[in-house]
Design an enzyme around this catalytic site. Structure first.
Site, mmCIF file in Angstrom:
data_model
loop_
_atom_site.group_PDB
_atom_site.id
_atom_site.type_symbol
_atom_site.label_atom_id
_atom_site.label_comp_id
_atom_site.label_asym_id
_atom_site.label_seq_id
_atom_site.Cartn_x
_atom_site.Cartn_y
_atom_site.Cartn_z
ATOM 1 N N LYS A 1 0.842 -1.197 0.000
ATOM 2 C CA LYS A 1 0.000 0.000 0.000
ATOM 3 C C LYS A 1 0.882 1.254 0.000
ATOM 4 O O LYS A 1 1.465 1.611 1.013
ATOM 5 C CB LYS A 1 -0.909 0.048 1.224
ATOM 6 N N GLU B 1 10.771 0.916 9.674
ATOM 7 C CA GLU B 1 11.681 2.040 9.431
ATOM 8 C C GLU B 1 10.931 3.274 9.880
ATOM 9 O O GLU B 1 10.059 3.770 9.174
ATOM 10 C CB GLU B 1 12.019 2.153 7.943
ATOM 11 N N CYS C 1 13.703 10.795 6.476
ATOM 12 C CA CYS C 1 13.882 10.376 7.872
ATOM 13 C C CYS C 1 15.344 10.404 8.277
ATOM 14 O O CYS C 1 15.673 10.310 9.448
ATOM 15 C CB CYS C 1 13.258 9.016 8.106
HETATM 16 P P1 ADP Z 1 4.043 10.050 7.185
HETATM 17 O O1 ADP Z 1 3.721 11.227 8.047
HETATM 18 O O2 ADP Z 1 5.491 9.893 6.853
HETATM 19 O O3 ADP Z 1 3.131 9.856 6.020
HETATM 20 P P2 ADP Z 1 2.553 7.968 8.482
HETATM 21 O O4 ADP Z 1 3.046 6.985 9.470
HETATM 22 O O5 ADP Z 1 1.394 8.815 8.859
HETATM 23 O O6 ADP Z 1 3.858 8.825 8.138
HETATM 24 O O7 ADP Z 1 2.195 7.292 7.122
HETATM 25 C C1 ADP Z 1 3.027 6.346 6.493
HETATM 26 C C2 ADP Z 1 2.160 5.326 5.805
HETATM 27 O O8 ADP Z 1 1.342 4.704 6.783
HETATM 28 C C3 ADP Z 1 1.213 5.904 4.774
HETATM 29 O O9 ADP Z 1 1.122 5.001 3.688
HETATM 30 C C4 ADP Z 1 -0.090 5.984 5.517
HETATM 31 O O10 ADP Z 1 -1.182 5.885 4.631
HETATM 32 C C5 ADP Z 1 0.008 4.737 6.372
HETATM 33 N N1 ADP Z 1 -0.885 4.779 7.534
HETATM 34 C C6 ADP Z 1 -1.319 5.857 8.214
HETATM 35 N N2 ADP Z 1 -2.190 5.496 9.164
HETATM 36 C C7 ADP Z 1 -2.304 4.150 9.102
HETATM 37 C C8 ADP Z 1 -3.060 3.163 9.810
HETATM 38 N N3 ADP Z 1 -3.880 3.491 10.789
HETATM 39 N N4 ADP Z 1 -2.927 1.879 9.445
HETATM 40 C C9 ADP Z 1 -2.101 1.523 8.458
HETATM 41 N N5 ADP Z 1 -1.380 2.401 7.745
HETATM 42 C C10 ADP Z 1 -1.465 3.695 8.053
#
Ligand code: ADP
Length: 485
Positions: free
Chosen positions: A180, A255, A289
């Site tokens: 995803k 990561e 990062c």
């Molecule tokens: P960033 O701020 O670097 O985008 P996130 O951790 O918010 O960091 O997002 C990284 C990835 O994790 C994205 O692909 C986001 O869609 C996904 N993501 C965010 N929330 C969730 C969740 N509740 N479950 C699974 N994946 C998530």
């Protein structure tokens, strides 16, 4: 070039070899951060689509795991060639959705290909052991097997290469994948589907979903067919995903966030340090990062370093990524700009001085000026939090011990950098830094040959290096008896 770019811009998900829409028909808009205009849409998939993708990957796994390492290696080489043959088109797509300069986007696509090539080679080296047995009549074998279906979730800052480090070792090991990409930058992720098809991977080996992070993520974490989750993103979401994976005891690779220190000692080569500082701070407009979050300069070199860093920051050409000569693109969205503004305001209120930049760029939108802040102190926000933008705070220190202590005073432990010309100091500081990666007199250290990853709350597991394929393999111990010896 646009025609070729549009070939890779897939507005559909790839499940079991079919390009499909979400069951509900719902879509998500994808925005170009340089223009704030809509580029296109992608499906808003959820739980049901994810389950089907996992089942398709499971079916494909039973075929893929039986291929020889050489076969997998050859297909990965084809994938590498497909990426490099289309580097320009893929880079243009990346810049359109992510914002980074075309030069950086080409670099990222090249890096994606390099990881694929590396793992094409590593596919053939997943050696086991034959261990001297304590029993005269038995033999001990240790073998490596692919873990099975893996799920991957990636962020928007490196939408191509973050997937490369996961898809390539997975396929090399004999695993199949459900991935995803981030909703802000889905096309570079979906392009992997088109590229894998071109290279000739079997249907279902790589499945790509866009849509609701919560729904897709929950299914990935709870479905027992998924044997491993690999995630790149924030520490907050990473912790949540680890907790969810506990219910089915999945392997996890994480990561997560960083808070990289960049230490400049009095005895450093200043030219080199400034050059390294610019790369380590401003790549992807500070949205990586491993970007420096905190500069620490020793008292004797402090003023000169700040002055030179500010002058070099000031020279960076800010503009739309597709424009010739651009070095700094926009930030991903307005929320990111607001966050950066908050860091600057907080620093100024606590005695920090804006030496250059400090505000939104005249170009408007989510463009921000490369910014240097002097007189940074540990009570400021960026001592603890990731800036993820083009702001360089510079702290002053007196002794080596103080620098190492300040650098380690964080729950993160991803990348770190320091500059010195003293060999003894180089070894002491390198050993003193509690980080997964250390650049000594180098500001850009990522390469497929080396293990990328963090300690402490920056994560688990390594991507790249010979370590990078290990997380996709299970170890099996076989005791052979009854041999009639
Ligand atoms: P960033 O701020 O670097 O985008 P996130 O951790 O918010 O960091 O997002 C990284 C990835 O994790 C994205 O692909 C986001 O869609 C996904 N993501 C965010 N929330 C969730 C969740 N509740 N479950 C699974 N994946 C998530």
């Amino acid at each position: 070039m646009l025609q070729k770019t549009s070939h890779y811009m897939r507005q559909a998900n790839l499940i079991g070899g079919e390009w499909v829409q979400a069951d509900s028909g719902a879509t998500i808009d994808v925005i170009n951060p340089a223009t704030t205009l809509k580029i296109g849409v992608v499906p808003k998939s959820g739980k049901a689509e994810t389950r089907r993708a996992i089942e398709a990957a499971e079916t494909a796994f039973h075929v893929w795991k039986k291929t020889s390492a050489l076969e997998r290696s050859k297909l990965l080489r084809k994938l590498h060639d497909a990426i490099m043959d289309n580097q320009d088109a893929l880079a243009e797509l990346l810049t359109m959705e992510q914002g980074k300069s075309l030069a950086e986007a080409k670099g990222e696509v090249g890096s994606s290909a390099a990881y694929v090539l590396w793992f094409a080679e590593e596919a053939r080296r997943t050696y086991g052991d034959v261990v001297p047995s304590p029993w005269a009549d038995r033999r001990i074998l240790v073998t490596k097997e692919p873990v099975g279906v893996i799920a991957a979730i990636t962020p928007w800052n490196f939408p191509s290469s973050m997937l490369s480090r996961k898809i390539a070792p997975a396929l090399a090991a004999g695993c199949t994948a459900v991935v995803k990409p981030a909703s802000q930058t889905p096309y570079s992720g979906l392009a992997w589907g088109a590229l894998c098809e071109e290279a000739g991977f079997p249907k279902g080996a790589v499945n790509i979903l866009t849509g609701s992070a919560g729904e897709i993520g929950d299914e990935m974490c709870s479905n027992p067919l998924v044997k491993k989750l690999t995630f790149t993103g924030s520490t907050e979401i990473g912790k949540m995903l680890m907790a969810k994976c506990a219910s089915t005891v999945k392997k996890v690779s994480m990561e997560l966030g960083g808070n990289a220190p960049f230490i400049v000692f009095d005895d450093a080569d200043l030219d080199r340090a400034v050059e390294g500082a610019i790369t380590a701070k401003y790549r992807n407009s500070g949205q990586t990062c491993v970007c420096t979050n905190r500069f620490f300069a020793q008292a004797g070199i402090y003023d000169r370093f700040v002055e030179r860093l500010a002058a070099a920051s000031n020279k960076l050409k800010v503009g739309p990524g597709l424009e010739e000569g651009t070095q700094q693109g926009p930030l991903i969205d307005d929320k990111a700009v607001e966050k950066v503004e908050e860091f600057v305001k907080d620093a100024e209120s606590k005695g920090g001085k804006v030496v250059t930049g400090g505000k939104r760029h005249a170009l408007g939108g989510s463009f921000f000026e490369p910014t240097v802040i002097s007189d940074a102190t540990p009570d400021m926000m960026f001592m603890k939090e990731e800036i993820f933008g083009p702001v360089a705070p510079v702290f002053r220190f007196d002794t080596e011990e103080e620098a190492v202590k300040l650098a380690n005073d964080t729950e993160f432990g991803l990348a770190s950098y320091f500059y010195t010309s003293n060999l003894g100091r180089a070894v002491r500081v390198m050993e003193g830094l509690k980080y997964g990666m250390v650049g000594v007199n180098e500001g850009l250290i990522t390469t497929p040959e080396a293990p990328f990853g963090g300690v402490k709350e920056s994560g688990l597991g390594r991507e790249g290096g010979h370590q990078g394929i290990e997380d996709y393999l299970d170890t099996k111990y076989v005791c052979m008896g009854g041999l009639g010896l």
